[in-house]
Motif scaffolding. Structure first.
Motif: not given
Lengths: 114, 115
Positions: B2-7, B72-73, B25-26
Motif C-alpha cells: 500500500a502507498d500510504i505514508y506516516q511521519t 491525499e492528505h 496516500q497516493t
C-alpha cells in the motif's frame, strides 16, 4: 462485553506446524470476516476475507466462518518463521456508500520457531 | 504494498506541546481513517473522512482533531499533548472492492510518547 474476543497469545509453534487462530463474536449482523497480519513496527495488512459462512483457502492459509456458533478461524499449514506476526481478526456489517465500521479483535501474537 | 505514508514514525515529546501527525496516500482513496492501537487492545477508530472537507469522530473519544483539505492528505493534530496520549496511531485509507466490502490499507504507524 467486547463484540469480538480474541486470545492474545503469545502462541509459539515449531516450523512446519499447523496453526489455528480463532475469534468469537457477539453481533450476528456481521457479514464480512477478515484476517489482518501485522508485523512488528508495521501497520496491519489484509490477509484474507470471507463473506458470510463457509471456508476460503489461499495457499497455506484457510479461513473458516461458522455464523451459527459466531466463531471464525484462520488455519496456517506448514508454518514458516516468516509467518511470525500478530494476527488480528476483524468484522464488518458491509454495505456500500457510507462508513463501514470495522470491529477488530485484540490480535494473537504468533511466533514460529525454526 | 500500500502507498500510504506516516511521519514521523516515532515521536517523544513533552507535555503541553502541539503536535501534528502526518498521513498521506497516493491511491486516490476518498475514505481515510485514524486508529489508536495500544498493546493488547483492539484498534479503536478515532476519526474518519469520506472525502475532502468531510471529517467525523470515531467510536473512541479523542482530544485530537483532523482536517482533510486534499484527498491525499489527512493530518491529525493534538493541541496540547499529555501522557495519556501516549499510543500508536495508525492511518488507513480504503477502497471499495464490491459486494459491500471496503478493503483498508494501513500506514506503518506513528508511535507517540508524551513525557
Amino acid at each position: 462485553q467486547k463484540e469480538v474476543e480474541q486470545d492474545p497469545g503469545p502462541l509459539s509453534v515449531p516450523e512446519g506446524a499447523i496453526v489455528s487462530l480463532n475469534c468469537t463474536y457477539s453481533n450476528s449482523a456481521f457479514q464480512y470476516f477478515m484476517w489482518y497480519r501485522q508485523y512488528s513496527r508495521k501497520g496491519p495488512e489484509l490477509l484474507m476475507y470471507t463473506y458470510s459462512s463457509g471456508n476460503k483457502e489461499d495457499g497455506r492459509f484457510t479461513a473458516q466462518v461458522d455464523k451459527s456458533s459466531k466463531y471464525i478461524s484462520l488455519f496456517i499449514r506448514d508454518s514458516q518463521p516468516s509467518d511470525s506476526a500478530t494476527y488480528l481478526c476483524a468484522m464488518s456489517l458491509g454495505g456500500s456508500g457510507g462508513y463501514q465500521k470495522v470491529t477488530f479483535g485484540t490480535g494473537t501474537k504468533l511466533q514460529v520457531i525454526p | 504494498e500500500a502507498d500510504i505514508y506516516q511521519t514521523p514514525r516515532y515521536l517523544v515529546i513533552g507535555t503541553g506541546k502541539k503536535i501534528t501527525l502526518e498521513c498521506s496516500q497516493t491511491m486516490g482513496h476518498d475514505k481515510m481513517y485514524w486508529y489508536q492501537q495500544d498493546p493488547g487492545m483492539e484498534l479503536h477508530l478515532i476519526h474518519y473522512s469520506y472525502g475532502v472537507n468531510s471529517t467525523e469522530k470515531g467510536d473512541l473519544s479523542s482530544e485530537s482533531t483532523v482536517s482533510r483539505i486534499r484527498t491525499e492528505h489527512f493530518p491529525l493534530t493534538l493541541e496540547s499533548a499529555r501522557p495519556s496520549h501516549t499510543s500508536q496511531y495508525l492511518c488507513a485509507s480504503s477502497e471499495y472492492k464490491g459486494g459491500g466490502l471496503y478493503e483498508q490499507y494501513f500506514g506503518p504507524g506513528t508511535r507517540l510518547t508524551v513525557t
